[in-house]
Each structure stands twice: as structure tokens, then as C-alpha cells.
Design a protein around this motif. Structure first.
Motif, PDB file in Angstrom:
ATOM      1  N   LEU A 510      -7.659   0.131   7.168  1.00 14.46           N
ATOM      2  CA  LEU A 510      -6.961   0.711   6.019  1.00 14.46           C
ATOM      3  C   LEU A 510      -5.455   0.720   6.235  1.00 14.46           C
ATOM      4  O   LEU A 510      -4.685   0.716   5.267  1.00 14.46           O
ATOM      5  CB  LEU A 510      -7.455   2.139   5.781  1.00 14.46           C
ATOM      6  CG  LEU A 510      -8.874   2.295   5.238  1.00 14.46           C
ATOM      7  CD1 LEU A 510      -9.261   3.771   5.188  1.00 14.46           C
ATOM      8  CD2 LEU A 510      -8.999   1.673   3.865  1.00 14.46           C
ATOM      9  N   ARG A 511      -5.031   0.743   7.469  1.00 12.96           N
ATOM     10  CA  ARG A 511      -3.594   0.741   7.783  1.00 12.96           C
ATOM     11  C   ARG A 511      -2.991  -0.662   7.763  1.00 12.96           C
ATOM     12  O   ARG A 511      -1.770  -0.798   7.906  1.00 12.96           O
ATOM     13  CB  ARG A 511      -3.372   1.355   9.169  1.00 12.96           C
ATOM     14  CG  ARG A 511      -3.690   2.836   9.256  1.00 12.96           C
ATOM     15  CD  ARG A 511      -2.542   3.656   8.772  1.00 12.96           C
ATOM     16  NE  ARG A 511      -2.803   5.084   8.826  1.00 12.96           N
ATOM     17  CZ  ARG A 511      -1.908   6.016   8.558  1.00 12.96           C
ATOM     18  NH1 ARG A 511      -0.693   5.677   8.202  1.00 12.96           N
ATOM     19  NH2 ARG A 511      -2.219   7.286   8.601  1.00 12.96           N
ATOM     20  N   LEU A 512      -3.793  -1.689   7.633  1.00  7.77           N
ATOM     21  CA  LEU A 512      -3.296  -3.063   7.678  1.00  7.77           C
ATOM     22  C   LEU A 512      -2.201  -3.325   6.651  1.00  7.77           C
ATOM     23  O   LEU A 512      -1.155  -3.890   6.992  1.00  7.77           O
ATOM     24  CB  LEU A 512      -4.456  -4.042   7.497  1.00  7.77           C
ATOM     25  CG  LEU A 512      -4.097  -5.534   7.500  1.00  7.77           C
ATOM     26  CD1 LEU A 512      -3.490  -5.936   8.841  1.00  7.77           C
ATOM     27  CD2 LEU A 512      -5.341  -6.377   7.216  1.00  7.77           C
ATOM     28  N   PRO A 513      -2.379  -2.934   5.374  1.00  7.83           N
ATOM     29  CA  PRO A 513      -1.281  -3.161   4.417  1.00  7.83           C
ATOM     30  C   PRO A 513       0.008  -2.463   4.818  1.00  7.83           C
ATOM     31  O   PRO A 513       1.096  -3.020   4.671  1.00  7.83           O
ATOM     32  CB  PRO A 513      -1.850  -2.592   3.104  1.00  7.83           C
ATOM     33  CG  PRO A 513      -3.321  -2.613   3.278  1.00  7.83           C
ATOM     34  CD  PRO A 513      -3.572  -2.357   4.726  1.00  7.83           C
ATOM     35  N   GLY A 514      -0.124  -1.228   5.334  1.00  5.06           N
ATOM     36  CA  GLY A 514       1.078  -0.516   5.754  1.00  5.06           C
ATOM     37  C   GLY A 514       1.797  -1.197   6.890  1.00  5.06           C
ATOM     38  O   GLY A 514       3.030  -1.252   6.930  1.00  5.06           O
ATOM     39  N   ARG A 515       1.020  -1.746   7.834  1.00  2.00           N
ATOM     40  CA  ARG A 515       1.652  -2.455   8.952  1.00  2.00           C
ATOM     41  C   ARG A 515       2.376  -3.696   8.444  1.00  2.00           C
ATOM     42  O   ARG A 515       3.471  -4.021   8.909  1.00  2.00           O
ATOM     43  CB  ARG A 515       0.597  -2.852   9.989  1.00  2.00           C
ATOM     44  CG  ARG A 515      -0.223  -1.719  10.563  1.00  2.00           C
ATOM     45  CD  ARG A 515       0.610  -0.789  11.419  1.00  2.00           C
ATOM     46  NE  ARG A 515       1.366   0.202  10.653  1.00  2.00           N
ATOM     47  CZ  ARG A 515       0.899   1.364  10.243  1.00  2.00           C
ATOM     48  NH1 ARG A 515      -0.348   1.702  10.510  1.00  2.00           N
ATOM     49  NH2 ARG A 515       1.661   2.204   9.576  1.00  2.00           N
ATOM     50  N   ALA A 516       1.761  -4.417   7.512  1.00  2.00           N
ATOM     51  CA  ALA A 516       2.405  -5.599   6.939  1.00  2.00           C
ATOM     52  C   ALA A 516       3.698  -5.220   6.226  1.00  2.00           C
ATOM     53  O   ALA A 516       4.711  -5.933   6.310  1.00  2.00           O
ATOM     54  CB  ALA A 516       1.449  -6.313   5.995  1.00  2.00           C
TER      55      ALA A 516
END
Length: 576
Positions: A510-516
Motif C-alpha cells: 500500500l505504501r508503494l505509490p507513496g514511495r514512488a
């Protein structure tokens, strides 16, 4: 008679020691920033203060003496620390004026914006909770995948802010476009920051609520005739108990990470002030701003602990923190959605990879056509080719960062309450400032940006891990294992971790978009991937000025980011 120390007192002492130790270490790092940054500010300050003087070695040495840098790091650190303990935030290297009054004004602006953003986030969360609460009362567990929340949480705040600015400030004229003079100036920025945050927390809380409804005690309460209102409130308490730490972390992150929104709407907040100070190499101003963020993290951490005590009450005395297991169960529709999102993204990549992402052989901002499906950017380059080639760098680096933060989060979270202070302090460090420090050592490149994001991004996963580990260890079958001869190592690897790792893995996805997006923000500021790289963040930042005239240059990479987010969240839901 031997006196027994209460577990609650022990937990309090451990938390206090953790926070004090972590804060002391970070204060030491902040105090050493003039030397850790690796950059020399003499020339910049000479130009700012004494523009008529030449940059000779003698004049630069005079500037160093005036700043006190010739006295060595420990002397300067001690003077800075003693001044800080007396309430003195120091003086600006650029203007020579006291930093306190200006930074406190900026801090108050950021706190106001953060509060309004939280109101928006709570409204989004409330809307997202309607279905799991309604289905729970009817004993039809919500099996939705939360793809709408995934799409909303993957929207870049600077993109959402720019869209709101154009639609509601420029076209409709309902709100002022920039500045900070009344509550009307805060509406659009609060929506831009609050909607993605609310979507993310709504997803976590709806999962926890759905998991709480499936627990045996709910059926017992129903058979006992407990009213629906009381039952619903109990379920919410159960779900919120394990998420307050996540809420606390995001409150600080909202204030520290509002740089892009404050830039777009020209808001004189702390994030924008830190960005300007870092760009001007005004190290004392950056130090003072980081101290204020640490203070905010400490206050929010205490408030979160008070909130947990109010919700759990006597349950905290035994040291156990009951956390419901999220009911992350996928459906056929979830799997189909994941396939569709991944298929569309794969189609874009497959169609664009054979094309040249660097050739400027089209008309500037050429509209989409059959030969140019996604149009051309401001340099005449094929947007489809750039989005496709940027997928490798953007998603590849983001996945590596998520994997690293997943491992770090698990390891730190296993330390339990000893890691609480470190988690809170690290979460208060803005990725921007860490990126500046890392770039000073490694140079501006994608690796430095990835390291900077990884340094600050593991904190929410570690907090979630600590909560889940405490809950799992409090379960009866885990507590009985030592009586059966099960060692601590076996209990950890075969009892605790199997119950924790899947949930934390899903949280990490779920944090993948935020990391990007964090990688994209560093790229936008010149600290990550460099032009003419087709990294998605650079595509968004390069096209944001042309959003009104040529929306395809922004919508194409934004669509790719949303598709990647939806596919990742749907896949994680299916696996859960």
C-alpha cells in the motif's frame, strides 16, 4: 515480601528511555549538520551579505570566522545546544536575524493547514467506513478490495493541488489561487493534502473494522442482546486501538511533507521555509525547523499514547495491545481488477518500449493522435515512449525501496517499545532534508534518492509491526508455548512472524505509490533522477506548467501511476 513491578510502569519507562535516546541522537545529528552536509556555504553567504566583496580566500576565511565554523564542530554544537535549551533557535546565516519569530509564524501556518487536512481526511475515512460498518451489522463481512482508496492515495499531492487550483481558483474563481490571509485560502490546499491521506487511512481502518466484525466476541455480544450502536462503537474501538500510532506518524508527516502544496499555493509554511533555507545553504534555519518538527513529533506521540489509554483503558496494564487482524480477503472481482489494471499498464509499456523516449521529432505539445497516442511533451518527445521507458526506473526503484523498508520495518518493529522513540523521531525527518544530506555525499542520482527515501520510509511499517507483534504475543497459544518447551527463536520464526509478515507485506505494498511519489519529489528538486530521464516524477514535474494547455503530458504519467497502484493493491488483497 518482594514487591512486583507493574507492567504498565515498565512499559512507560521503556517508552521514555526510547524517546529520550532517539531524540538525543537526532539532536546530535542536527547539531552537526554544518559538517555533515558536506557543502561549503561561505561563497553563498558572501554573495548574500557582502555582494561588493570578491570571493577571495581571505574574504571566505573572514566569513568562516564570522559564522564560527573555524572553532570546530564540538564547540559550535555545544553553543547551539545551550542556546536551544534556553529557547534560542539561532540566527540566520543569510540575514543575521533571529530565526525564532519567523519560524514560529511558519510553523503556526503549517499546523493550521495540517489540522484542516486532517478534517478532510476524517471525512474521507467516515465515507469509506459506511460500507464495512453496515455490512458488519448485517454479518456480511466487507470483501471489497479498496481500489478506489488506492487510486485516491496514489494521486500526487502536487498534481491534485494543481488540478484544484486550475479548476476552482482559475476557471471558476471560487477560491483564491495563492497566499494565506483567511480560511478560504486553506480550502484547496487542505483538500489536496487530506484526500490522499484519508484514502490511505480509510483503507487501513476499513480492513481493521472488517477483521473486528469477524471475531468471535462479536457473535457473543449479539447473542447477549447488545444494541447495534454499542456494538458498532466497540468494533471501532477495537479497530482504532492498533492504528493510532499510524495516525500519529501521519500527522507529523503531513506537516513535514507539505512542501509541494505550499509551493503551489505560495503558502508561507514550515515546509516551504525549509526548502528555501536548504537551497540557500542557511543551515541554522534548517536546524531550527527540524527541531520544531521533533517537538511536534514528541507532542503527537504523547497524545497518541493518551488516546490509546482512553480507548483501551485497563487492557494496557498487562502490556498487551489488542489489534484486530485485517480481513484482507480477495474476491474474483479483485483478481479481475488486478489483471485489468496490470494489463492496461502492460499494454502502455509494450506499446511504448519500441519508441524512442529522447527523440524530439514532434511538434511541441502536439495533441494525441493515431500516430502519437499520448501526444508530445513541451520538447516534442513522444509521451507514450517516455511513460513506458520510465516504468522501469520508477517502479523498479520504488519496489527496491519498499522491499528495503519492509525488512527494516520488521527488524525494528520486533524491538517493540524500545523502538518507539526512534520510529517517532525518524518519521519527523523530512525526506527532502535527508535527500539533501545524502545528495551531498553521493551526488544527485537515483541511488541517493532511493537511500534518502528508505532512511525515512520504514517508520510506519515498524510501528505497525510493533503493534501486531504485541498483539500476537498476547494470544493464549503463544503464551503457552514456553510451557511446551518451545524456545524463543522457534516461537518467533514459527509463531509470531507468520502471523505478522503477511499483514506488514500488504501494508508495504500500500505504501508503494507513496514511495514512488517521494522519489518523484526528490527528482523534481534535482536530487534524484536527472533530465532527460523519463522517470514518472520528472514527467509530472516537467508537464505541470502545461496542465491547462496540454493536459495529456500530465495525465499520462498520472494514469500509469494510478494503474500501478491499483494493480499492486488488488494483487495484495487477492493474496491476503
Amino acid at each position: 515480601m518482594r514487591r512486583t513491578i507493574r507492567p504498565g510502569l515498565v512499559n512507560g519507562l521503556v517508552l521514555a528511555a526510547s524517546r529520550v535516546t532517539a531524540t538525543a541522537l537526532v539532536i546530535l545529528l542536527i547539531g552537526m549538520m554544518p559538517w555533515l552536509s558536506g557543502s561549503s556555504a561561505e561563497y553563498t553567504i558572501l554573495r548574500a551579505r557582502y555582494a561588493e566583496l570578491e570571493a577571495t580566500p581571505e574574504n571566505l576565511a573572514l566569513v568562516r570566522a564570522e559564522l564560527g565554523l573555524d572553532r570546530g564542530p564540538w564547540v559550535i554544537f555545544w553553543q547551539w545546544l545551550t542556546g536551544l535549551l534556553h529557547g534560542d533557535l539561532g540566527s540566520s546565516w543569510i540575514t543575521g536575524e533571529a530565526l525564532g519569530p519567523g519560524l514560529f509564524r511558519s510553523f503556526s501556518v503549517s499546523l493550521t493547514l495540517m489540522g484542516l487536512s486532517l478534517v478532510v481526511a476524517l471525512l474521507v475515512v467516515a465515507l469509506m467506513l459506511i460500507r464495512p460498518m453496515r455490512d458488519g451489522l448485517r454479518f456480511r463481512p466487507n470483501r471489497g478490495s479498496g481500489l478506489g482508496s488506492a487510486a485516491l492515495s496514489s494521486l500526487p499531492t502536487f498534481l491534485l493541488g494543481s488540478l484544484l487550483l486550475i479548476c476552482f481558483a482559475v476557471w471558476l474563481g471560487w477560491f483564491p489561487p495563492y497566499g494565506w490571509q483567511s480560511i478560504r485560502y486553506a480550502v484547496l490546499p487542505a483538500i489536496a493534502m487530506g484526500v490522499p491521506t484519508g484514502a490511505y487511512f480509510g483503507r487501513l481502518l476499513s480492513d481493521a473494522v472488517a477483521g473486528a466484525w469477524s471475531e468471535p466476541w462479536v457473535r457473543t455480544w449479539v447473542l447477549g442482546g447488545v444494541p447495534e450502536r454499542s456494538l458498532g462503537l466497540a468494533v471501532l474501538r477495537r479497530a482504532m486501538s492498533g492504528l493510532l500510532s499510524q495516525v500519529a506518524l501521519s500527522i507529523v508527516a503531513l506537516t513535514a511533507g507539505a512542501v509541494a502544496v505550499e509551493q503551489i499555493f505560495a503558502i508561507p509554511g514550515l515546509g516551504r521555509s525549509m526548502l528555501g533555507s536548504a537551497a540557500a545553504q542557511d543551515v541554522p534555519a534548517v536546524q531550527a525547523a527540524m527541531v520544531l518538527l521533533l517537538l511536534l513529533a514528541a507532542v503527537v506521540g504523547v497524545l497518541a499514547a493518551v488516546g490509546r489509554w482512553i480507548i483501551l483503558g485497563p487492557a494496557l496494564r498487562g502490556g498487551a495491545i489488542p489489534v484486530p487482524r485485517p480481513a484482507a480477503v480477495g474476491t474474483r472481482r479483485t483478481g479481475v481488477t488486478a489483471l485489468v489494471a496490470a494489463g492496461l499498464l502492460g499494454l502502455i509499456i509494450a506499446a511504448g518500449l519500441p519508441r524512442d523516449p529522447y527523440a524530439a521529432d514532434h511538434e511541441r505539445l502536439q495533441a494525441p493522435s493515431w500516430g502519437l497516442p499520448l501526444g508530445a511533451d513541451a520538447s516534442g518527445r513522444d509521451v507514450l515512449a517516455r511513460v513506458a521507458h520510465g516504468a522501469v526506473s520508477t517502479l523498479g526503484v520504488a519496489v527496491l525501496v519498499v522491499a528495503a523498508t519492509f525488512v527494516i520495518g520488521i527488524l525494528v518493529g520486533l524491538c517493540g517499545r524500545w523502538a518507539t522513540g526512534l520510529i517517532e523521531v525518524v518519521n519527523a525527518l523530512p525526506t527532502l532534508i535527508v535527500g539533501l544530506l545524502v545528495a551531498a555525499v553521493t551526488g544527485p542520482n537515483w541511488l541517493g534518492a532511493a537511500i534518502a527515501v528508505a532512511i525515512t520510509a520504514w517508520a510506519p511499517l515498524a510501528a505497525h509491526t510493533a503493534d501486531l507483534v504485541a498483539e500476537v504475543r498476547a494470544r493464549p497459544y503463544i503464551q503457552l508455548q514456553p510451557l511446551w518447551g518451545v524456545g524463543k527463536a522457534r516461537q518467533l520464526f514459527f509463531g509470531v512472524l507468520p502471523a505478522v509478515v503477511p499483514t506488514i507485506g500488504r501494508h508495504a505494498v500500500l505504501r508503494l505509490p507513496g514511495r514512488a511519489l517521494e522519489l518523484a519529489s526528490l527528482g523534481f528538486l534535482g536530487l534524484g533522477a536527472q533530465p532527460p530521464s523519463p522517470e514518472w516524477g520528472l514527467l509530472l514535474s516537467e508537464g505541470i506548467d502545461y496542465l491547462e494547455r496540454a493536459p495529456w503530458v500530465v495525465l499520462a504519467p498520472a494514469l500509469a501511476l494510478v494503474l500501478a497502484s491499483v494493480a499492486a493493491v488488488a494483487a495484495s488483497s487477492r493474496e491476503g
